[in-house]
Scaffold this motif. Structure first.
Motif, PDB file in Angstrom:
ATOM      1  N   HIS A   1     -19.303  49.232 -69.226  1.00 49.13           N
ATOM      2  CA  HIS A   1     -20.569  48.851 -68.945  1.00 49.13           C
ATOM      3  C   HIS A   1     -20.255  48.176 -67.474  1.00 49.13           C
ATOM      4  O   HIS A   1     -21.467  48.614 -66.694  1.00 49.13           O
TER       5      HIS A   1
ATOM      6  N   GLU B   1     -23.256  46.612 -77.421  1.00 54.59           N
ATOM      7  CA  GLU B   1     -23.355  45.345 -77.653  1.00 54.59           C
ATOM      8  C   GLU B   1     -24.016  44.730 -78.987  1.00 54.59           C
ATOM      9  O   GLU B   1     -23.157  43.547 -79.228  1.00 54.59           O
TER      10      GLU B   1
ATOM     11  N   GLU C   1     -21.730  41.771 -66.782  1.00 55.14           N
ATOM     12  CA  GLU C   1     -20.592  42.814 -67.350  1.00 55.14           C
ATOM     13  C   GLU C   1     -19.241  42.572 -66.842  1.00 55.14           C
ATOM     14  O   GLU C   1     -18.143  42.778 -67.527  1.00 55.14           O
TER      15      GLU C   1
ATOM     16  N   GLU D   1     -16.685  46.932 -72.575  1.00 60.03           N
ATOM     17  CA  GLU D   1     -17.092  46.025 -71.494  1.00 60.03           C
ATOM     18  C   GLU D   1     -16.811  46.517 -70.036  1.00 60.03           C
ATOM     19  O   GLU D   1     -17.361  46.624 -69.118  1.00 60.03           O
TER      20      GLU D   1
END
Ligand code: MN3
Ligand code: FE
Length: 309
Positions: free
Chosen positions: A107, A204, A71, A104
């Protein structure tokens, strides 16, 4: 000074293409991608973690170490693609990529919070990074994306998108969720981690849908690019599969009992299956017009949500 820009999309009659796939993904991200990793409750995860055997903890940590660096990598490496798209004035794609990067970043925060809130000090987690994993995340991914800073040709974009969206997100990350699922769901462990994983997976699926769209668009515009896509996919698949195989090696070497639910061949089959579906989809774009790619984009996005959901 001569003007650098001759016109603006939003001041003309064209405006933003609300029906385009990037805009539809952008709308979805604004509704579904706004979950907050800081709000996840890890209280029961801490209890569950304390009750796990050392080997089970190490197995979860090993997988988590792949996601942490993974990530972080995709967060750090995405910008050159966004720049390439912005330079081509693909405004809808740039809008979506702002949400993509935002997700992202979250994450990265989510997996690190699991470590901080549940595991404590895990030591240096890079010890779990095997040679294939290192080749992908320490070399291939940053190289393919940063290459766009000096060469943002369609061929370079295709190589970057294959590396980022098809291999890292489409094969490796998905196989990783599958792995967490096997370890956690059947035994009802770590509900906080699992609830975040559900959100990460949804985000995702949109990222991969964008990657499929981008590659199908590139290949449809220039069918000869398929050779580059195909070669790059086949070059990187062994590294993705190697990451799976190498993660199992310590168990065989030390004759450790592989934790319940984990089976190497199942994961290899899963990874190969995900690869084959995307490979076939992008190959088909060779014979499609841009309009046909656009028309199929929504169906592709739904297929991604099903594949990854
Ligand atoms: Mn991610
Ligand atoms: Fe992603």
């Amino acid at each position: 000074m001569e003007p650098i820009r001759q016109q603006f999309r939003t001041t003309g009659s064209a405006g933003l293409d609300a029906g385009s796939l990037p805009m539809r993904l952008y709308e979805k991200s604004k509704r579904l991608g706004i979950w907050d990793p800081a709000e996840i409750d890890f209280a029961r995860d801490r209890e569950d973690w304390a009750g796990l055997a050392e080997l089970e903890q190490q197995t979860i940590l090993s997988l988590t170490s792949l996601f942490l660096a993974g990530e972080e990598s995709v967060t750090l490496d995405l910008l050159p693609l966004m720049l390439a798209v912005a330079r081509e004035q693909r405004l809808e794609e740039e809008l979506y990529l702002t949400a993509f990067l935002f997700e992202e970043g979250k994450h990265t925060q989510f997996f690190r919070r699991f470590v901080d809130e549940v595991v404590g000090d895990p030591g240096d987690l890079q010890r779990f990074h095997t040679p294939s994993y290192r080749a992908l995340f320490y070399e291939q991914l940053p190289a393919a994306l940063s290459a766009l800073l000096t060469d943002s040709s369609p061929a370079a974009q295709a190589r970057a998108a294959v590396t980022y969206n098809m291999i890292v997100e489409g094969v490796l990350a998905e196989t990783g969720y599958h792995s967490y699922h096997r370890m956690l769901v059947e035994r009802d462990l770590c509900p906080g981690l699992r609830s975040g994983l559900v959100r990460v997976k949804q985000d995702e699926a949109r990222h991969i849908a964008y990657g499929v769209y981008l590659l199908a668009r590139l290949v449809s515009e220039e069918p000869a690019l398929w050779e580059i896509v195909d070669a790059r996919m086949n070059e990187l698949l062994p590294l993705a599969l190697g990451t799976v195989t190498e993660t199992f090696e310590p168990y065989y070497e030390d004759e450790l009992e592989i934790p319940v639910g984990l089976d190497e061949q199942t994961f290899l089959d899963y990874a190969t299956g995900q690869f084959a579906k995307r490979h076939a989809r992008i190959e088909r774009a060779r014979r499609q017009t841009l309009a046909e790619v656009e028309a199929e984009a929504e169906a592709d996005a739904e297929a991604e949500a099903r594949l990854t959901g």
